[in-house]
Structures are given as structure tokens and as C-alpha cells.
Enzyme design. Structure first.
Site, PDB file in Angstrom:
ATOM      1  N   HIS A 156      -3.091   7.382   2.405  1.00 31.25           N
ATOM      2  CA  HIS A 156      -3.572   6.077   1.936  1.00 31.25           C
ATOM      3  C   HIS A 156      -4.919   5.815   2.611  1.00 31.25           C
ATOM      4  O   HIS A 156      -5.080   6.051   3.814  1.00 31.25           O
ATOM      5  CB  HIS A 156      -2.550   4.998   2.300  1.00 31.25           C
ATOM      6  N   ASN A 211     -10.220   0.213   0.504  1.00 30.63           N
ATOM      7  CA  ASN A 211      -8.756   0.284   0.426  1.00 30.63           C
ATOM      8  C   ASN A 211      -8.310  -0.378  -0.875  1.00 30.63           C
ATOM      9  O   ASN A 211      -8.434  -1.589  -1.037  1.00 30.63           O
ATOM     10  CB  ASN A 211      -8.174  -0.441   1.651  1.00 30.63           C
ATOM     11  N   CYS A 213       0.811  -1.225   0.000  1.00 28.57           N
ATOM     12  CA  CYS A 213       0.000   0.000   0.000  1.00 28.57           C
ATOM     13  C   CYS A 213       0.842   1.273   0.000  1.00 28.57           C
ATOM     14  O   CYS A 213       0.319   2.356  -0.268  1.00 28.57           O
ATOM     15  CB  CYS A 213      -0.937   0.012   1.206  1.00 28.57           C
TER      16      CYS A 213
END
Ligand code: COA
Length: 317
Positions: free
Chosen positions: A244, A274, A110
Site C-alpha cells: 500500500h 495515498n 486502505c
């Protein structure tokens, strides 16, 4: 000389899955997911793969700045959910969009978008490239265990891309790794060697939710503090923070600890969940196209995830 971002693009599959739909096959509820994570819906692949999403986001980014594929000198992509171990997503993007430059992938889960920008910065600094394409693309629905309510409610599919051109828009960065597989891991298929004594693990995302949560808040806070301090800046000098998108509560807690108003943090987790390496470039594209970014604005990008790794940077728009 570093680079400036001159174009952005994103693509998400059209199929939308709501929290209510999820609660039909795992023991969860719309209320729990909204309150504990902040996700309301996510886009999920049906007949597309991560490569398809990557190519569409890449084309959108190139069109956004009028850059022809033939002008690119470099393509970097990242994914934890690609179609194949080889060729890499970046190589497939190169062929499908009709570019001719060299291309490679990086793996930083990520946090990958900032790792890609930092890697590209080195090529610009050496004068090796004039234009580069950066792509994060994920088909997280492929690697999520749809029976595990602790993970399947969080993730979504999508891709985001940015076109970089030589310029002075990359101000500073901080990259950190705390290697280990105890908190987050995505095991590979281990093969069928008749000689191997290693026991297979399920090839799905495993995540210690609370440990990840703590790591994420600490990482965001320490990265942002360091970037501001090292560059003699205060939060008032920063137009926007693009974190993020892992959990709305992570963002809120980091904002409170940093004493920075939550309005300064861009949030779109409610729409996409996500999307790992794609989350920051998707957010950047939404901001860019909605006219919220002004040339000269200082923006902090801050990411964390599997590795464990965290990476943040300041860009000048
Ligand atoms: N629906 C309903 N209940 C759920 C649930 C779901 N989807 N997932 C967990 N629960 C339950 C648990 O079983 C537990 O029940 P219990 O108290 O009866 O045992 C309760 O909710 C609390 O569980 P807990 O794990 O403490 O929840 P949490 O508040 O920590 O939230 C996460 C779980 C995963 C949402 C949260 O820890 C998180 O977001 N972590 C970070 C994840 C992340 O950022 N990942 C990406 C990294 S890039």
C-alpha cells in the site's frame, strides 16, 4: 479452487496537483513532502466522483482481459470516500457498466483490496462464481481537511480494479484487525436529530501520523514474515512486493527490517499519493501493463490502514 487475476485496470482524474501548488495554501514545501512522504504530485477530482473513477477503472480491467460485463458473477467494491451511503459503489458500477450480477461493498479502508480478494476467494471456493470484478475507488480529496498539512499532502484520488477468474492464483493470506478510532478515523455526518446529544466532529480524516507510521511498518513486517514462513518460502522466491502506497519511508523501513532489497518493493507514491483502497490495484495495473509480471510469478500484496486493519496475501500471477 481459488482464483487468478486475469485483468487489471485503473483510472485517475486528469487534474494534477503538485507539491508546489499545495504550498501556496498550506505551510509546507515540495522538499518536505518529497523527503518525509515521497509524494511529488497527486491526481485530484474536479467534476468526477469516486463512482465515476470506479466505473472507468472497472471498464479498463474488463477490456484488459476481454471480459464482457455480462460474464461477471460478482462485483465487490470498497471506498471510504464514496458518493452515497446507499446505493453502494459496487451497485452503481454494476448498473453503469451493464453487469447483472450481485454486488456489495466492504469497508476496510486502505487494507480493503486484500480483504476483497479474500472475500472473493470464499465465493470461488464454494463454486458460487466463475468471474468476479474487484474495485477500490477513492475521492480522498473530498474527506481531507485542506487546512491540515499533516494529512492533505499525503492523499490523492484514483481507482483500481481487477478481474478474477476461477484458478489457482490465490496462495495464502493474513488478515488482522486492532479495532479502535484513536489513530485513524473518518467521522460521518451525525445527522440533525433533535434528540441526539452527540457532538458533531469534523467529517475529515483524522490521523496520528507517527502512530500510523509505526503500526504500518510493524504490520508489513509481521505479515510478510508470516506469509513466507507459513508457505516455506524465502524472499528470493517472491518476484515482487506490492505495498500500500502510504509513505515511501514506511516501505523503505519495512524493507530494511526484513532485509529485502528495496528494488523488490513497487513504489508509485510519487505520482498518486495515498489513494487508500485503490493504491494496490493501481500499482498492479501499472505492473501488468508494463509487462513486469510474468505468469507464475509469486507476488506479495501488503496493506494497512484505518480500522486499524492490515491484510497481506501471496498471489501467483
Ligand atoms: N509540511 C511541512 N512540515 C510539516 C508537515 C508538512 N506537510 N506536516 C508536518 N510538519 C511538521 C510538523 O509540524 C513538525 O514540526 P515541529 O517539529 O516544528 O513540531 C515536523 O514537521 C515533524 O512532524 P511529524 O508529525 O513528526 O512528521 P513525520 O516525520 O512523522 O511525518 C507524516 C508526518 C504524517 C508524513 C508521517 O507520520 C506519516 O506518513 N505517517 C503515516 C501516515 C500514513 O501512512 N497514513 C495512511 C495510513 S493508510
Amino acid at each position: 479452487m481459488s482464483f487468478s487475476i486475469i485483468g487489471t485496470g485503473m483510472y485517475v482524474p486528469p487534474k494534477i496537483v503538485t507539491n508546489d501548488e499545495l504550498s501556496k495554501f498550506v505551510d509546507t514545501s515540495d522538499e518536505w513532502i518529497r523527503q518525509r512522504v515521497g509524494v511529488e504530485r497527486r491526481h485530484i477530482c474536479t467534476d468526477e466522483t469516486a463512482t465515476d473513477l470506479a466505473c472507468k477503472a472497472a471498464i479498463n480491467a474488463l477490456e484488459n482481459c476481454g471480459c464482457a460485463p455480462g460474464e461477471l458473477d460478482l462485483i465487490i467494491a470498497a471506498t471510504v470516500s464514496g458518493d452515497m451511503a446507499s446505493p453502494s459503489v459496487s451497485c452503481m458500477v454494476q448498473r453503469r457498466i451493464g453487469a447483472e450480477c450481485f454486488a456489495f461493498d466492504i469497508n476496510a479502508a486502505c487494507a480493503a483490496f486484500v480483504f476483497m480478494l479474500d472475500t472473493a476467494a470464499g465465493f470461488f471456493k464454494r463454486g458460487r462464481v466463475k468471474k468476479a470484478l474487484i474495485v477500490g475507488a477513492e475521492q480522498m480529496s473530498k474527506i481531507v481537511n485542506w487546512e491540515d498539512r499533516g494529512t492533505c499532502v499525503i492523499f490523492g484520488d484514483g481507482a483500481g480494479a481487477a478481474v478474477l477468474e476461477a484458478g489457482d492464483g490465490y496462495v495464502d493470506s493474513v488478515l488482522t484487525t486492532k479495532g479502535g478510532d484513536e489513530v485513524i478515523r473518518i467521522p460521518h455526518f451525525i445527522g440533525k436529530s433533535p434528540f441526539s446529544t452527540i457532538r458533531p466532529q469534523e467529517p475529515y480524516i483524522f490521523m496520528e501520523g507517527q502512530e500510523t507510521f509505526k503500526y504500518a511498518v510493524n504490520a508489513m513486517c509481521s505479515d510478510i514474515r508470516k506469509l513466507l514462513e507459513d508457505n516455506n518460502l524465502t524472499a528470493d522466491d517472491i518476484a515482487l512486493i506490492v505495498p500500500h502506497q502510504a509513505n515511501k519511508r514506511i516501505i523503505d523501513l519495512a524493507a530494511a527490517r526484513l532485509k529485502i532489497p528495496t528494488e523488490k518493493f513497487y513504489v508509485n507514491i510519487q505520482e498518486y499519493g495515498n489513494t487508500s483502497s485503490a493504491s494496490i490495484p493501481i500499482a498492479l495495473d501499472e505492473l501488468n501493463r508494463s509487462g513486469r509480471l510474468k505468469r507464475g510469478d509469486l507476488i506479495v500484496l501488503t496493506a494497512f490502514g484505518g480500522g486499524l486493519s492490515n491484510a497481506s496475501c501471496i498471489i501467483k500471477w
